[in-house]
Scaffold this active site. Structure first.
Site, PDB file in Angstrom:
ATOM      1  N   GLU A 262       0.847  -1.188   0.000  1.00 13.10           N
ATOM      2  CA  GLU A 262       0.000   0.000   0.000  1.00 13.10           C
ATOM      3  C   GLU A 262       0.879   1.234   0.000  1.00 13.10           C
ATOM      4  O   GLU A 262       1.811   1.340   0.801  1.00 13.10           O
ATOM      5  CB  GLU A 262      -0.892   0.085   1.248  1.00 13.10           C
ATOM      6  CG  GLU A 262      -2.078  -0.822   1.309  1.00 13.10           C
ATOM      7  CD  GLU A 262      -2.866  -0.588   2.595  1.00 13.10           C
ATOM      8  OE1 GLU A 262      -3.102   0.590   2.960  1.00 13.10           O
ATOM      9  OE2 GLU A 262      -3.233  -1.578   3.237  1.00 13.10           O
ATOM     10  N   GLU A 313     -13.170   5.680  -0.719  1.00 12.18           N
ATOM     11  CA  GLU A 313     -13.925   4.795   0.165  1.00 12.18           C
ATOM     12  C   GLU A 313     -14.602   5.640   1.248  1.00 12.18           C
ATOM     13  O   GLU A 313     -14.009   5.938   2.284  1.00 12.18           O
ATOM     14  CB  GLU A 313     -13.001   3.746   0.794  1.00 12.18           C
ATOM     15  CG  GLU A 313     -12.433   2.758  -0.222  1.00 12.18           C
ATOM     16  CD  GLU A 313     -11.629   1.662   0.431  1.00 12.18           C
ATOM     17  OE1 GLU A 313     -12.188   0.606   0.752  1.00 12.18           O
ATOM     18  OE2 GLU A 313     -10.416   1.894   0.639  1.00 12.18           O
ATOM     19  N   LYS A 316     -14.902   4.531   5.076  1.00 11.37           N
ATOM     20  CA  LYS A 316     -13.744   4.439   5.971  1.00 11.37           C
ATOM     21  C   LYS A 316     -13.962   5.304   7.214  1.00 11.37           C
ATOM     22  O   LYS A 316     -14.508   6.395   7.146  1.00 11.37           O
ATOM     23  CB  LYS A 316     -12.470   4.886   5.248  1.00 11.37           C
ATOM     24  CG  LYS A 316     -11.841   3.857   4.324  1.00 11.37           C
ATOM     25  CD  LYS A 316     -11.196   2.748   5.128  1.00 11.37           C
ATOM     26  CE  LYS A 316     -10.392   1.800   4.274  1.00 11.37           C
ATOM     27  NZ  LYS A 316      -9.141   2.391   3.797  1.00 11.37           N
ATOM     28  N   GLU A 322      -8.626   9.572   4.722  1.00 10.95           N
ATOM     29  CA  GLU A 322      -8.726   8.170   4.336  1.00 10.95           C
ATOM     30  C   GLU A 322      -9.870   7.893   3.367  1.00 10.95           C
ATOM     31  O   GLU A 322      -9.932   6.823   2.769  1.00 10.95           O
ATOM     32  CB  GLU A 322      -8.843   7.300   5.590  1.00 10.95           C
ATOM     33  CG  GLU A 322      -7.593   7.368   6.450  1.00 10.95           C
ATOM     34  CD  GLU A 322      -7.659   6.442   7.660  1.00 10.95           C
ATOM     35  OE1 GLU A 322      -7.937   5.254   7.470  1.00 10.95           O
ATOM     36  OE2 GLU A 322      -7.444   6.918   8.780  1.00 10.95           O
TER      37      GLU A 322
END
Length: 341
Positions: A262, A313, A316, A322
């Site tokens: 990642e 996303e 999250k 994030e």
């Protein structure tokens, strides 16, 4: 599921990244979001953008099955909550898990890595004792299938398992993770498998963990270098990768590859999050991987990477950042003009 592909065919397919002369670049396919495109339609998006490697965080059949027969290579996560079952079970039980959850949906030739657990050490410590036993059972199950030299098994770790990371030559693991990490490194060395790490210079920058990490240094745009034992570091990514190399060497393990499972930069969420900065960071990560640039400690040895994330996303939790790592919008349009080949 009966394995019908020959080992020769699988071997040739598994060697394709090595034959290409460039370190592989993949993208993480996180799915913690509402209103994502159907997985089947994602395949066309990947193909049209030259993305041939994907990391799935778990073997969700709805996400996994559409990849069957596409030729896209997969890194698949074994969820943390499954580790106790696999660790305490038999090899036959791990074999059944692999057959039921993975090989019933895709051919073995599409599976590149199994990431057994994600960021367990320090972040999810309950599962720590189960990492290595689960890996050993899965590896033995792959041996039964004749796939142990084809599918590499490892575990993905947060950068916080390092007690020291700057300068990179001082790289060292926290003492409390060594009882698990040392046996893991022994396994990785014995099986020619990589250490998997998640590296985010972005968070180092916004959390101001190191005074030397300017926005330019974090995004490959610095005109200055930091010297460390005669090696010149012009960006945070190289420094972070080499800190892991030094940390492994400190424990007596040389030559284990590092795969960055990642890394990425958000397009929003607050200070530093922007499409411009994401393009600068991710674009340089891709170019350096494809060019086999390597790091100062390992020059000319391209670092295999998975960019985070395919889509934003919104499910999250944590910081607002994030939720904004997506490279593509749900309409399929790029957030910035990054190229993958």
């Amino acid at each position: 599921m009966k394995i019908t592909h020959t080992i020769l065919l699988i071997s040739l397919l598994s060697l394709s990244p090595l034959l290409s002369g460039a370190a592989p670049v993949g993208v993480c396919y996180g799915r913690v979001a509402a209103d994502l495109p159907p997985p089947a339609s994602v395949i066309g998006l990947l193909n049209s953008n030259g993305i041939s490697r994907i990391r799935l965080f778990n073997p969700d059949p709805a996400a996994l099955a559409p990849f069957s027969g596409t030729g896209i290579e997969l890194t698949i996560g074994v969820p943390n909550e499954i580790l106790p079952t696999l660790a305490n079970g038999t090899v036959a039980a791990s074999l059944d898990w692999l057959q039921s959850n993975i090989f019933s949906h895709i051919a073995p030739s599409q599976l590149r890595y199994l990431a057994v657990g994600n960021e367990v050490l320090q972040k999810d410590p309950f599962y720590t004792p189960f990492i290595v036993p689960a890996i050993l059972n899965i590896h033995q199950a792959l041996q039964i299938l004749g796939l142990n030299d084809i599918v590499r098994v490892s575990s993905s770790h947060a950068a916080t398992i390092l007690s020291n990371s700057y300068p990179p030559s001082t790289g060292a693991f926290h003492d409390d993770v060594k009882p698990v990490l040392i046996p893991l490194l022994q396994f990785l060395r014995d099986t020619n498998s990589p250490l998997m790490v998640n590296i985010y210079p972005f968070f180092t920058y916004v959390e101001n963990e190191h005074e030397h990490v300017t926005l330019e240094y974090a995004t490959f745009r610095s005109s200055e270098v930091e010297m460390d034992e005669g090696l010149a570091y012009g960006n945070m990514f190289d420094s972070a990768v080499d800190a892991f190399v030094y940390a492994m060497e400190r424990e007596g393990f040389e030559g284990i590859p590092v795969v960055v499972t990642e890394t990425g930069w958000p397009t929003g969420g607050g200070d530093g999050g922007s499409a411009e900065n994401a393009f600068a960071y991710n674009g340089n990560v891709v170019r350096r991987a494809l060019g086999d640039v390597g790091t100062p400690k390992r020059p000319g040895v391209g670092v295999e990477v998975f960019l985070f994330d395919l889509f934003d996303e919104d499910g999250k939790t944590g910081t607002e950042y994030e939720k904004h790592f997506g490279i593509f919008g749900i309409d399929g349009n790029k957030a910035y003009d990054i190229r993958f080949n």
